[in-house]
Scaffold this motif. Sequence first.
Motif, short mmCIF file in Angstrom:
data_model
loop_
_atom_site.label_atom_id
_atom_site.label_comp_id
_atom_site.label_asym_id
_atom_site.label_seq_id
_atom_site.Cartn_x
_atom_site.Cartn_y
_atom_site.Cartn_z
N VAL A 1 9.63 -26.47 -19.64
CA VAL A 1 10.25 -25.47 -18.78
C VAL A 1 9.45 -24.19 -18.95
CG1 VAL A 1 12.29 -24.02 -18.41
CG2 VAL A 1 12.57 -26.47 -18.83
N VAL A 2 8.97 -23.66 -17.83
CA VAL A 2 8.24 -22.40 -17.84
C VAL A 2 9.24 -21.29 -17.54
CG1 VAL A 2 6.38 -21.06 -16.78
CG2 VAL A 2 6.12 -23.53 -17.08
N THR A 3 9.27 -20.27 -18.39
CA THR A 3 10.17 -19.14 -18.19
C THR A 3 9.37 -17.84 -18.12
OG1 THR A 3 10.52 -18.98 -20.60
CG2 THR A 3 12.16 -20.22 -19.33
N ALA A 4 9.92 -16.87 -17.40
CA ALA A 4 9.26 -15.57 -17.27
C ALA A 4 10.28 -14.54 -16.82
CB ALA A 4 8.12 -15.65 -16.25
N ASP A 5 9.90 -13.28 -16.90
CA ASP A 5 10.71 -12.18 -16.37
C ASP A 5 9.76 -11.09 -15.92
OD1 ASP A 5 12.45 -10.13 -15.76
OD2 ASP A 5 13.73 -10.48 -17.49
N ALA A 6 9.69 -10.91 -14.61
CA ALA A 6 8.81 -9.89 -14.03
C ALA A 6 9.56 -8.59 -13.79
CB ALA A 6 8.21 -10.40 -12.72
N GLY A 7 10.70 -8.42 -14.48
CA GLY A 7 11.48 -7.21 -14.36
C GLY A 7 12.72 -7.34 -13.51
N LEU A 8 12.96 -8.52 -12.96
CA LEU A 8 14.13 -8.74 -12.10
C LEU A 8 15.11 -9.72 -12.72
CD1 LEU A 8 12.21 -9.04 -8.71
CD2 LEU A 8 13.43 -7.05 -9.61
#
Length: 175
Positions: free
Chosen positions: A39-46
Amino acid sequence: MTVTVSSYSETSSDADAVAGIAPKRFKQAFRRYPAGVVVVTADAGLGPVGFTATSLTSLSLDPPLVSFAIGTTTSSWPHIERAATAVVNFLGADQQALATTFATSGIDRFAAPTDWRRLPQGEPVLNDVAGWLRLDIEQLVPAGDHRIVIARVVDSWLDEGRSPLLFLDGAYHSI
């Protein structure tokens, strides 16, 4: 040793030979090829986003680079496109439900019962996974209806006692 390569089969039409194989045949070929599940996770500020993938590949040892693919029509794509970092979460053999959650569209994938936290640098990471890689995204490469994300591995954690979750022929498996 002699190797014969053919790009034409008796079931191909002349148009298929130019355009490539039919999507159904393409899927059939890759259903028979086992792949690890992440599972690829990220947070671009939203807020956190994540998706299940079987396209993770190691690219380079020096520097340590990996790649994964993401469809440009997915809900996660606009976030990954803007993200500077991401986390690859390696799923264990017992985490089929987690893989299914992050493969389901139209839901809050980070809502309970998903157990997650943020790394000190702010990236979302799933708890109780078999391991993770923290990535700095370096390049987005157009590839048909997907983008290939090339990223440098900057940190990792592994639970070496866990068996990986695999995907083969439309179902999850373990070793």
